[in-house]
Structures are given as C-alpha cells and as structure tokens.
Design a protein around this motif. Structure first.
Motif: not given
Lengths: 198, 81
Positions: A181-188, A136-146
């Motif tokens: 990874l920074i964005n995912m950490r932020k969401i977590i 789910d976290l990965v799906q929330e990333l911007p497309e290029d990062q995902r």
C-alpha cells in the motif's frame, strides 16, 4: 551520576511524578507513545479516532496517577495499554448502540469505497478505468507484495489464509500488504494519478 | 495462544461488525497479554508514530492542570479551553 539516574525506570519516573515532579510524565509519554498509538491504530484503523482515544488514554493516566489510583507492579506500559484497550471497547460499544460502524482507512479507499457500488454509465466507465489503473499499479509491485494484494483483494482470503498459502507468518503477510500500500500510494503521488470519482 | 486474538483483530475488516469486534476485544481483556513481549514486538514491527501535535497537547494538558482538581468529571472541557 549513575546509570539509573541517567536512564530512570518507569517506576522511578512514576514515583517522581507522584511526588510532584510533573515533568516526568513527558519522559514516560515519549518512551511509550508509539507503542500505545500503534496498538490503538492497529485496532481502530483510523487516525482521527486513534488520536481521540490516545488523548483520552493519557488524560486517564495523568488523572489516575494524581489521584493515587496506580499501584506500580513494574508494568506501567501494560497498565496504559489496558486503559487504551478499555477505551477502544467503550468506542465499539457506542458504535454498537448507534448501529453504525466506520470503515477503516487502513487500506486504500480504492479497494474499499462504496462509491463504486452504484452509478450511471459514465460512472461505470470511470470505475472501469480506475480498476484498470489499479491493476496496472498492482503489477508494478514486487512479487511478494503483489501476491498478498491479489490474494487479499481479488481472491478475498484472510491474512491467516494468505500466511498459510504463501508459507510465511501472519506478521510477514501483514507487513507485505503494508509495504504494498505504501508503494502504491508513492506511485500514485509521483504520477499525480486520480483514482477517485469526481 | 493469546496472540491469535490480536492477529484476528488486525484483520477485522473481515470480521467487520461491532458485535464481533466487541466479542474479540472482551476476550483479549481476559488474557494476560498487555505485558507480552510478543505484543511489544508486533507493535514495534508495525510502528505507527503518534504525531508531535497530539503528544504536545497531552504534555500541555499535564502542565496546565497541575493545580487543577482532576476529580471533576468534565475533564475534556479543560482541553478545549
């Protein structure tokens, strides 16, 4: 006061340091610390180990300067990077001898942890839940990062292959992974999520 | 191209073994890389900041050992004391 006095070169600072102005090393450290730290970290990918090698590097620099072992050729940073590089080699030689190898902390534990390799049914349920949360976290990333995360962690491609496949440079692919990874950490952190066992 | 070796290092979780790491690091030692502007650009792009604490510790080491004979081998003990 001329420009050179306001903004001394590495050569000026090294010379003054050797001549007894011990504060000059502070300016050299401030000027180059981040590049040297980054070089070590990009290779060993562990902050504690990076700090150890970073510290040993500058002890060696200080020692060499005081013992008159440094021959200035206008390449102070290159000299310090080579010292750091040699200390990194020493580290991996020790690792090889002790037959151990620390996994990196560059990428999230959620992708690397051995904890998910074994366990009972309860662990398996938790593992499935964690994997769902990560997806789910990965799906929330911007497309290029995902895209980079999926190619790297779900398809197992190297950054070189990812760069070729997505038609960007390796630097860009690495940068996208870093921001992912920074964005995912932020969401977590924002959602106070728990993505570890027990 | 020397930078290829660095790019390979950046993804060493794929290479993974100390032997492979050592082989790559030793190849880099032989390259004229440490004053390369490509390397400096890459380091600036991926900048990881050194903590103030570790920087301060090194500066303190420098100041506190001004009159110390640094030829002694156990230099790290000085840091600990």
């Amino acid at each position: 006061m001329n420009l050179r006095q306001n903004n001394p070169t590495d050569y000026d600072l090294v010379k003054q340091y050797i001549d007894g102005n011990h504060e000059c090393i502070d300016t050299l450290i401030n000027r180059h610390k981040d590049r040297i730290y980054t070089y070590i970290y990009l290779i060993v990918k562990n902050h504690q180990l990076t700090e150890d090698i970073f510290q040993d590097t500058f002890i060696k620099v200080i020692r060499s300067l005081r013992l008159g072992k440094y021959q200035d050729n206008g390449k102070f940073l290159a000299w310090v990077l080579r010292i750091a590089h040699n200390l990194i080699i020493d580290h991996f030689r020790r690792e090889k001898q002790s037959n151990t190898f620390s996994k990196d902390d560059y990428e999230l534990d959620i992708f690397n942890s051995n904890k998910y390799c074994e366990g009972n049914c309860e662990d398996e349920l938790i593992r499935d839940q964690i994997h769902d949360d990560i997806r789910d976290l990965v799906q929330e990333l911007p497309e290029d990062q995902r895209e980079v995360v999926i190619l790297r962690h779900y398809k197992g491609l190297s950054f070189k292959d990812i760069a070729e496949q997505t038609d960007v440079s390796i630097n860009t692919a690495l940068g996208r992974m870093r921001y992912a990874l920074i964005n995912m950490r932020k969401i977590i952190e924002e959602r106070n999520m728990t993505l570890t066992f027990h | 191209m020397p930078m290829n070796e660095i790019y390979a290092l950046l993804q060493h979780d794929v290479l993974f073994s100390p032997e492979e790491m050592l082989a790559l690091l030793e190849r880099i030692s032989d390259l004229n890389l440490f004053d390369s502007s490509d390397l400096y650009n890459l380091l600036d792009e991926f900048k990881v900041k050194a903590s103030g604490e570790i920087v301060e510790r090194i500066k303190t080491f420098n100041r506190s050992t001004v009159n110390v004979d640094l030829k002694i081998p156990d230099i790290r003990e000085l840091m600990l004391n």
